[in-house]
Design an enzyme around this catalytic site. Sequence first.
Site, PDB file in Angstrom:
ATOM      1  N   GLU A   1     -80.056 -12.799  14.878  1.00 41.35           N
ATOM      2  CA  GLU A   1     -78.943 -12.632  15.012  1.00 41.35           C
ATOM      3  C   GLU A   1     -78.208 -14.056  15.235  1.00 41.35           C
ATOM      4  O   GLU A   1     -78.331 -14.705  16.116  1.00 41.35           O
ATOM      5  CB  GLU A   1     -78.562 -11.863  16.488  1.00 41.35           C
ATOM      6  CG  GLU A   1     -79.258 -10.365  16.781  1.00 41.35           C
ATOM      7  CD  GLU A   1     -78.940  -9.763  17.946  1.00 41.35           C
ATOM      8  OE1 GLU A   1     -78.236 -10.268  18.873  1.00 41.35           O
ATOM      9  OE2 GLU A   1     -79.544  -8.835  17.976  1.00 41.35           O
TER      10      GLU A   1
ATOM     11  N   ARG B   1     -83.526  -4.455  21.591  1.00 39.83           N
ATOM     12  CA  ARG B   1     -83.721  -5.691  21.377  1.00 39.83           C
ATOM     13  C   ARG B   1     -84.452  -5.559  19.914  1.00 39.83           C
ATOM     14  O   ARG B   1     -85.329  -4.638  19.737  1.00 39.83           O
ATOM     15  CB  ARG B   1     -84.695  -6.633  22.134  1.00 39.83           C
ATOM     16  CG  ARG B   1     -84.144  -7.116  23.327  1.00 39.83           C
ATOM     17  CD  ARG B   1     -83.177  -8.251  23.146  1.00 39.83           C
ATOM     18  NE  ARG B   1     -82.251  -8.723  24.379  1.00 39.83           N
ATOM     19  CZ  ARG B   1     -80.851  -8.351  24.641  1.00 39.83           C
ATOM     20  NH1 ARG B   1     -80.610  -7.329  24.060  1.00 39.83           N
ATOM     21  NH2 ARG B   1     -80.490  -8.985  25.805  1.00 39.83           N
TER      22      ARG B   1
ATOM     23  N   GLY C   1     -73.270  -3.727  22.185  1.00 39.71           N
ATOM     24  CA  GLY C   1     -73.580  -2.599  23.376  1.00 39.71           C
ATOM     25  C   GLY C   1     -72.970  -2.629  24.580  1.00 39.71           C
ATOM     26  O   GLY C   1     -72.404  -1.555  25.049  1.00 39.71           O
TER      27      GLY C   1
ATOM     28  N   HIS D   1     -74.302  -6.755  18.304  1.00 33.57           N
ATOM     29  CA  HIS D   1     -74.678  -6.781  19.657  1.00 33.57           C
ATOM     30  C   HIS D   1     -73.803  -6.879  20.834  1.00 33.57           C
ATOM     31  O   HIS D   1     -73.461  -7.629  21.554  1.00 33.57           O
ATOM     32  CB  HIS D   1     -75.671  -8.244  19.892  1.00 33.57           C
ATOM     33  CG  HIS D   1     -76.637  -8.210  20.985  1.00 33.57           C
ATOM     34  ND1 HIS D   1     -77.804  -8.684  21.067  1.00 33.57           N
ATOM     35  CD2 HIS D   1     -76.376  -7.623  22.112  1.00 33.57           C
ATOM     36  CE1 HIS D   1     -78.381  -8.329  22.206  1.00 33.57           C
ATOM     37  NE2 HIS D   1     -77.754  -7.743  23.027  1.00 33.57           N
TER      38      HIS D   1
ATOM     39  N   ASP E   1     -77.718  -2.212  16.953  1.00 32.89           N
ATOM     40  CA  ASP E   1     -76.939  -2.994  17.654  1.00 32.89           C
ATOM     41  C   ASP E   1     -77.699  -4.237  18.012  1.00 32.89           C
ATOM     42  O   ASP E   1     -77.251  -5.364  18.600  1.00 32.89           O
ATOM     43  CB  ASP E   1     -76.314  -2.322  19.047  1.00 32.89           C
ATOM     44  CG  ASP E   1     -75.365  -3.375  19.450  1.00 32.89           C
ATOM     45  OD1 ASP E   1     -74.483  -3.972  18.855  1.00 32.89           O
ATOM     46  OD2 ASP E   1     -75.388  -3.668  20.752  1.00 32.89           O
TER      47      ASP E   1
ATOM     48  N   CYS F   1     -80.592  -0.163  19.829  1.00 31.27           N
ATOM     49  CA  CYS F   1     -79.731  -0.923  20.569  1.00 31.27           C
ATOM     50  C   CYS F   1     -80.257  -1.615  21.654  1.00 31.27           C
ATOM     51  O   CYS F   1     -79.462  -2.138  22.693  1.00 31.27           O
ATOM     52  CB  CYS F   1     -78.428   0.096  21.028  1.00 31.27           C
ATOM     53  SG  CYS F   1     -77.562   0.835  19.869  1.00 31.27           S
TER      54      CYS F   1
ATOM     55  N   ASP G   1     -92.083   6.835  28.462  1.00 34.44           N
ATOM     56  CA  ASP G   1     -91.913   5.658  29.246  1.00 34.44           C
ATOM     57  C   ASP G   1     -93.178   5.837  30.417  1.00 34.44           C
ATOM     58  O   ASP G   1     -93.107   6.392  31.228  1.00 34.44           O
ATOM     59  CB  ASP G   1     -90.512   5.718  30.132  1.00 34.44           C
ATOM     60  CG  ASP G   1     -90.451   4.279  30.901  1.00 34.44           C
ATOM     61  OD1 ASP G   1     -91.460   3.743  31.308  1.00 34.44           O
ATOM     62  OD2 ASP G   1     -89.270   3.938  31.157  1.00 34.44           O
TER      63      ASP G   1
HETATM   64  N1  LIG Z   1     -77.145  -3.991  23.129  1.00 34.83           N
HETATM   65  C1  LIG Z   1     -76.709  -4.524  24.096  1.00 34.83           C
HETATM   66  O1  LIG Z   1     -75.942  -5.114  24.210  1.00 34.83           O
HETATM   67  C2  LIG Z   1     -77.687  -4.117  25.213  1.00 34.83           C
HETATM   68  C3  LIG Z   1     -77.111  -4.321  26.647  1.00 34.83           C
HETATM   69  C4  LIG Z   1     -77.653  -4.094  27.561  1.00 34.83           C
HETATM   70  C5  LIG Z   1     -79.207  -4.060  27.695  1.00 34.83           C
HETATM   71  N2  LIG Z   1     -79.974  -3.759  26.248  1.00 34.83           N
HETATM   72  C6  LIG Z   1     -81.246  -3.852  26.307  1.00 34.83           C
HETATM   73  O2  LIG Z   1     -81.433  -2.426  26.549  1.00 34.83           O
HETATM   74  C7  LIG Z   1     -82.907  -2.184  26.804  1.00 34.83           C
HETATM   75  C8  LIG Z   1     -82.872  -1.512  27.998  1.00 34.83           C
HETATM   76  O3  LIG Z   1     -82.238  -2.258  29.409  1.00 34.83           O
HETATM   77  P1  LIG Z   1     -82.218  -1.471  30.693  1.00 34.83           P
HETATM   78  O4  LIG Z   1     -81.407  -2.261  31.315  1.00 34.83           O
HETATM   79  O5  LIG Z   1     -82.313  -0.252  30.650  1.00 34.83           O
HETATM   80  O6  LIG Z   1     -83.839  -2.059  30.977  1.00 34.83           O
HETATM   81  P2  LIG Z   1     -84.769  -1.535  32.281  1.00 34.83           P
HETATM   82  O7  LIG Z   1     -85.492  -2.737  32.587  1.00 34.83           O
HETATM   83  O8  LIG Z   1     -83.710  -0.786  33.552  1.00 34.83           O
HETATM   84  O9  LIG Z   1     -85.357  -0.389  31.647  1.00 34.83           O
HETATM   85  C9  LIG Z   1     -86.555  -0.458  30.624  1.00 34.83           C
HETATM   86  C10 LIG Z   1     -87.349   0.886  30.692  1.00 34.83           C
HETATM   87  O10 LIG Z   1     -88.360   0.295  29.529  1.00 34.83           O
HETATM   88  C11 LIG Z   1     -89.606   1.040  30.139  1.00 34.83           C
HETATM   89  N3  LIG Z   1     -90.602   0.294  29.126  1.00 34.83           N
HETATM   90  C12 LIG Z   1     -91.139  -0.833  29.222  1.00 34.83           C
HETATM   91  N4  LIG Z   1     -91.837  -1.076  28.304  1.00 34.83           N
HETATM   92  C13 LIG Z   1     -92.029   0.132  27.424  1.00 34.83           C
HETATM   93  C14 LIG Z   1     -92.815   0.603  26.352  1.00 34.83           C
HETATM   94  N5  LIG Z   1     -93.635  -0.085  25.686  1.00 34.83           N
HETATM   95  N6  LIG Z   1     -92.514   2.120  26.057  1.00 34.83           N
HETATM   96  C15 LIG Z   1     -91.962   2.604  26.647  1.00 34.83           C
HETATM   97  N7  LIG Z   1     -90.946   2.410  27.657  1.00 34.83           N
HETATM   98  C16 LIG Z   1     -91.225   1.046  28.145  1.00 34.83           C
HETATM   99  C17 LIG Z   1     -89.653   0.549  31.381  1.00 34.83           C
HETATM  100  O11 LIG Z   1     -90.589   1.277  32.093  1.00 34.83           O
HETATM  101  C18 LIG Z   1     -88.200   0.687  32.047  1.00 34.83           C
HETATM  102  O12 LIG Z   1     -88.216   2.128  32.671  1.00 34.83           O
HETATM  103  C19 LIG Z   1     -83.329  -3.864  26.976  1.00 34.83           C
HETATM  104  O13 LIG Z   1     -84.016  -4.000  25.896  1.00 34.83           O
HETATM  105  C20 LIG Z   1     -82.146  -4.605  26.965  1.00 34.83           C
HETATM  106  O14 LIG Z   1     -82.373  -5.910  26.591  1.00 34.83           O
HETATM  107  C21 LIG Z   1     -79.046  -4.100  25.121  1.00 34.83           C
END
Ligand SMILES: NC(=O)c1ccc[n+]([C@@H]2O[C@H](COP(=O)([O-])OP(=O)(O)OC[C@H]3O[C@@H](n4cnc5c(N)ncnc54)[C@H](O)[C@@H]3O)[C@@H](O)[C@H]2O)c1
Length: 355
Positions: free
Chosen positions: A287, A258, A308, A306, A282, A256, A197
Amino acid sequence: MKILAAGDGFVTTKVLTGALVGQDGLSEAVDVSSIQSNWPNEPYSDFSGVKEAFGNEDDLIAALAGADVAFSHTYPFSERVIASCPDLKLITITRGGPVNVDIEAATRHGVVVSNAPGRNAVATAEHSVAMIMAAARQIAQRDSEVKAGDWRSDYYNYDAVGPEIAGSTVGVCGYGNVGGTAARILAAMGAHVIVFDPWVDPSVLEPGMELAPDLDSMLERSSILTLHQRLTKENEHMIGAEQIAKLPDQAIVVNCARGGLLDYDAVADGLDSGKLFAAAFDALPEEPLPAGHRLFSTPRVTMTPHLGGASKQAAELAGRIGAADIARFVRGERPEHLMNPEVYETENLRIGAGK
Ligand SMILES: NC(=O)c1ccc[n+]([C@@H]2O[C@H](COP(=O)([O-])OP(=O)(O)OC[C@H]3O[C@@H](n4cnc5c(N)ncnc54)[C@H](O)[C@@H]3O)[C@@H](O)[C@H]2O)c1
């Protein structure tokens, strides 16, 4: 002061109104009305310039008559809705990414938008770890076979069994709310966690974790790879054939986050060729996944629709995070989670402008 609690079947009106009760500043003088939509029993969609939304715009406009604050999860706050509700000052959305609000329109109309980041981080992190385990142990596949009367012992062959989490090196891509929580669970299970990250402060990593200097050096050592970045234009399909080739043989890939982050054809090729052991998703390329899609017939793929973030605690925490910010706003304090802070801080603010 009038608040509309516009719930759905997950973050229900009862959850929203319950979260408002007892918040400092939200006394009996606050009038709370409510509506509730039929999501998730019917799918949400993208329309009127907003995404992943559900509900009728005219019903929402009617329910918002005279409301100062809208408290919702999935209702569509399009430009038309915002422009039709001149009393509205704050839209609080109980999700991390409030894509069901036209934030640019809200900003133009002087309406503050707040969100609820991290509300489902634990649910999604636990689901991700469950998907890693489901992939490693092929739980869904064996369950289907047992129920079909196919009791097979040959899966005990060395070549057929998967890895343990304890002792495995797990690559966690994205150390935000979800990735950080997943990394802590995995480290507690005895995995060696390598985080990639570029924006993470190395001092926040915990024992059992290390920060990779670049993506390739993480991939080369990760026998399990789990994705937790937010999807942006820059990182679309950042894991493709070239990156999968860098993983150790028989690796597991889990997404899980996007669908747009991953080239699913490259994963399917890796599973077909035996380069990968298993995969679990997920988040999918489309979708729902269209009938006949290759992933339905690729071996050792586990999929969930989806879900999660779906836990009781996630819905309740979403309500509490949103209600706390509504109470701050009503008390005249700055909400903690602002999507358009410039509106709060300028004279554009409807409440400040006395509109
Ligand atoms: N499956 C589900 O139901 C579900 C539920 C919640 C969130 N999500 C997904 O989970 C993911 C994380 O959500 P979150 O709330 O932790 O987000 P967040 O914004 O808290 O964290 C995302 C992290 O990714 C890092 N990042 C950005 N681009 C990057 C890259 N190219 N390489 C490495 N790291 C990178 C950022 O620095 C950040 O620390 C998102 O894609 C969100 O859409 C899915």
